[in-house]
Scaffold this active site. Structure first.
Site, PDB file in Angstrom:
ATOM      1  N   CYS A 163     -29.412 -10.090  -9.082  1.00  0.00           N
ATOM      2  CA  CYS A 163     -28.028  -9.724  -9.425  1.00  0.00           C
ATOM      3  C   CYS A 163     -26.950 -10.313  -8.499  1.00  0.00           C
ATOM      4  CB  CYS A 163     -27.857  -8.218  -9.494  1.00  0.00           C
ATOM      5  SG  CYS A 163     -29.349  -7.253  -9.684  1.00  0.00           S
ATOM      6  N   HIS A 199     -27.250  -5.592 -16.704  1.00  0.00           N
ATOM      7  CA  HIS A 199     -28.483  -6.222 -16.223  1.00  0.00           C
ATOM      8  C   HIS A 199     -29.513  -6.028 -17.319  1.00  0.00           C
ATOM      9  CE1 HIS A 199     -27.173  -5.446 -11.880  1.00  0.00           C
ATOM     10  NE2 HIS A 199     -26.442  -4.602 -12.551  1.00  0.00           N
ATOM     11  N   LYS A 248     -30.254   3.240 -17.619  1.00  0.00           N
ATOM     12  CA  LYS A 248     -30.908   2.131 -18.316  1.00  0.00           C
ATOM     13  C   LYS A 248     -31.656   2.580 -19.558  1.00  0.00           C
ATOM     14  CE  LYS A 248     -35.032   2.373 -15.452  1.00  0.00           C
ATOM     15  NZ  LYS A 248     -36.131   1.670 -14.811  1.00  0.00           N
ATOM     16  N   ASP A 294     -34.650 -12.482 -16.401  1.00  0.00           N
ATOM     17  CA  ASP A 294     -33.458 -11.722 -16.056  1.00  0.00           C
ATOM     18  C   ASP A 294     -32.212 -12.298 -16.719  1.00  0.00           C
ATOM     19  OD1 ASP A 294     -32.230  -9.699 -14.756  1.00  0.00           O
ATOM     20  OD2 ASP A 294     -32.424 -10.533 -12.734  1.00  0.00           O
ATOM     21  N   GLN A 324     -38.917 -12.299 -13.168  1.00  0.00           N
ATOM     22  CA  GLN A 324     -38.226 -11.500 -14.178  1.00  0.00           C
ATOM     23  C   GLN A 324     -37.561 -12.438 -15.157  1.00  0.00           C
ATOM     24  OE1 GLN A 324     -35.457  -9.277 -11.642  1.00  0.00           O
ATOM     25  NE2 GLN A 324     -36.165  -7.449 -12.708  1.00  0.00           N
ATOM     26  N   HIS A 357     -27.665 -11.465 -16.492  1.00  0.00           N
ATOM     27  CA  HIS A 357     -26.545 -10.580 -16.190  1.00  0.00           C
ATOM     28  C   HIS A 357     -25.392 -10.960 -17.083  1.00  0.00           C
ATOM     29  CE1 HIS A 357     -29.069 -10.149 -12.607  1.00  0.00           C
ATOM     30  NE2 HIS A 357     -28.707  -8.900 -12.755  1.00  0.00           N
TER      31      HIS A 357
HETATM   32 ZN    ZN Z   1     -29.621  -7.238 -12.013  1.00  0.00          ZN
END
Ligand code: ZN
Ligand code: ZN
Length: 580
Positions: A274, A451, A405, A323, A321, A325
């Site tokens: 992040c 996220h 989440k 991932d 991950q 954002h």
């Molecule tokens: Zn994050």
């Protein structure tokens, strides 16, 4: 009978089985000291302090004794006695004495069946005969009260069901799960390894596992680009100071590795991506027109996990991950979360997971930010789930320190749940890093961060995928899609030509030109779960055909080589999950 009543009844029966097991153990080890014996999922356990460690070979004798107690159909007799009497009754049972003292009540209840009495608040079945189908399955060490400074006890695990056929189904399912265990298949199919000598929980992806991962990653990247994400890369370490701003240093430190010093400044391995994406976002002034901005990264992170909980690829210390954002305006949260939920559903479906459970995790005890912002974020997640008509459970206190989440648990072929996608709405990190955009009013406003991962981590997802398919990956994911098997040496050259032609068409093919018997090569390819085996001999060379076998054992006979390539390409492009 309502489902709740039924599960309560089953739990009572399982707990009763633990008392029966305790009586059986007592008859074999008269000096046994008894700790606790609760019901658990599918069964029960009991912890004992015994004169010697138990081994699996001890279980049949205990089981036999239990069957005697069960066929005697002894009643469970409840009694209420004073704590003082109880201390006398259990004088030679130090763990029970400790429990009685901890209870601090004037009166306690006991249950007696046959010659065995236990401290217990119940409930129990009426008599031992009500325990019908059970099996003891393992022994393990367990610290008294889970405290490693207290004595190590012997725990016996058992399973118990309402009827024999349920127990049989359970035993079958366990055997099937063992066959599909990704750690076992990882070795057999040469997919990955872990090396204790190099550090536990760190994964080595072998060529075949790496191939599957690359296909997943390529698919993932293409799909993200299509949906308006930008793919980025970021470093693996950063100064401790950065993690102080993000809050990780205060709220997540027990999961982070110790700092290393570089030029007298402390750095740590990243546990999350992040802050790095925030730094990139902040390199320019962002206008409301630029938002949402979506940075996606296959980011490798490192988190400390106790060695006891590490498990193959499912629980590791270093993982990648998938991932991303999303930086957006407050009025864009819901539509962005909705798009992420839909992307997650699309990804799961593409890999063959049609069933899943959604959880909404709320504010944990250790958290940053105001209650209002937590409520707002939680509300946004809830609204999306409700608008999409997705059923979900609330998991109180299970959010991350910076926001609530949505967790998605995938259901695999055996009905087991795996942690999959997560989506988090976060107002805190933008505050801590002063992340803004310029709104229509010309003023700077706080951006919101979402996220999310849509697979979870490459490692865990691959473990789940491996077990779901028992290693027989769908054609589009299979590390080797076809093996070409020449019948004799004189057919090898032609087989090599076919292999090249397939490779030129982006098919993953192996040429097995060893001087082994054809049947052995077919058998090996089947064990390796290779979808297609193409056998070529004189006849095939003459007709431009190949003889096709499938990993399922099916023999498709003689096929036109080019037709087969078209068929394979077609199945691959449509990401077919079942057909070959
Ligand atoms: Zn994050
Ligand atoms: Zn009990």
């Amino acid at each position: 009978m309502a489902a709740d009543d039924k599960s309560h009844k089953l739990e009572t029966m399982r707990h009763s089985a633990s008392h029966i097991m305790a009586e059986a153990v007592k008859s074999i080890f008269p000096d046994a000291k008894f700790a606790i014996g609760p019901a658990i999922e599918d069964g029960f356990y009991y912890d004992f302090d015994l004169p010697r460690p138990l081994v699996a070979d001890d279980l049949p004798a205990i089981e036999a004794k239990m069957r005697e107690i069960i066929s005697a159909n002894l009643p469970f007799v409840k009694e209420e006695i004073s704590a003082k009497e109880a201390l006398k009754l259990f004088a030679d049972q130090p763990y029970k004495v400790e429990l009685i003292k901890d209870l601090g009540a004037d009166k306690v209840t006991t249950y007696r069946q046959g010659g065995f009495v236990d401290l217990c608040r119940g409930p129990h079945v009426k008599a031992t005969g009500e325990v019908k189908a059970f099996k003891l399955n393992s022994v393990a060490g367990a610290y008294w009260r889970g405290d490693e400074k207290r004595p190590m006890l012997q725990r016996i695990y058992g399973v118990a069901f309402a009827k024999q056929s349920d127990l049989d189904d359970y035993v079958k399912k366990i055997a099937e799960a063992a066959k599909r265990d990704h750690r076992k298949l990882g070795k057999e199919l040469d997919l990955f390894s872990l090396h204790e000598e190099a550090g536990p929980g760190l994964v080595y992806w072998h060529p075949k596992g790496a191939t599957v991962r690359q296909i997943i990653e390529d698919f993932w990247k293409a799909e993200h680009r299509r949906r308006g994400y930008d793919i980025v890369y970021s470093p693996h370490i950063a100064k401790v100071d950065l993690w102080k701003i993000s809050g990780h240093w205060n709220f997540y430190r027990e999961n982070m590795y110790s700092p290393m010093e570089i030029d007298e400044i402390e750095y740590v391995l990243k546990p999350m991506n992040c802050p790095f994406h925030i730094l990139m976002y902040k390199t320019q002034i962002r206008s409301y027109r630029n938002l949402p901005m979506r940075y996606a990264e296959l980011g490798t992170v490192y988190r400390y996990e106790r060695s006891g909980v590490l498990h193959g690829l499912a629980r590791v210390r270093g993982f990648t991950q998938d991932d991303a954002h999303i930086f957006c305006r407050p009025d864009q949260i819901e539509s962005e979360v909705k798009d992420v939920v839909e992307l997650a559903q699309f990804m799961m479906k593409s890999f063959g997971f049609s069933e899943y459970e959604m959880m909404l995790s709320t504010r944990p005890e250790k958290a940053v930010g105001s209650t209002e912002s937590w409520d707002m974020a939680t509300e946004a997640l809830k609204n999306v789930l409700e608008k999409l008509k997705i059923a979900y459970h609330v998991d109180p206190g299970e959010g991350v320190f910076y926001g609530p989440k949505i967790d998605v648990k995938l259901k695999d072929a055996l009905g087991r749940l795996w942690q999959g996608p997560t989506i988090q709405v976060d107002f805190q990190m933008p505050d801590r890093f002063d992340v803004t955009y310029v709104a229509e009013d010309g003023q700077e406003h706080r951006s919101v961060m979402i996220h999310r991962t849509v697979l979870g981590s490459m490692e865990r997802f691959f473990a789940c995928l491996t077990e779901h398919y028992a290693g027989a990956f769908p054609l589009w994911l299979a590390p080797v899609q076809a093996v070409i098997i020449p019948i004799a040496d004189r057919h090898a050259e032609y087989a090599g030509k076919l292999a090249k032609e397939m490779r030129d068409k982006d098919l993953r093919v192996q040429l097995d030109d060893r001087s082994e018997r054809m049947n052995l090569k077919i058998r090996e390819a089947q064990l390796n779960k290779v979808p297609y085996m193409l056998v070529v001999g004189d006849k095939e060379i003459e007709n431009g055909k190949v003889s096709v076998r499938l990993r399922t054992g099916e023999d498709l006979g003689s096929q036109d080589f080019n037709d087969l390539l078209v068929r394979m390409k077609c199945l691959i492009e449509s990401r077919e999950l079942n057909k070959l």
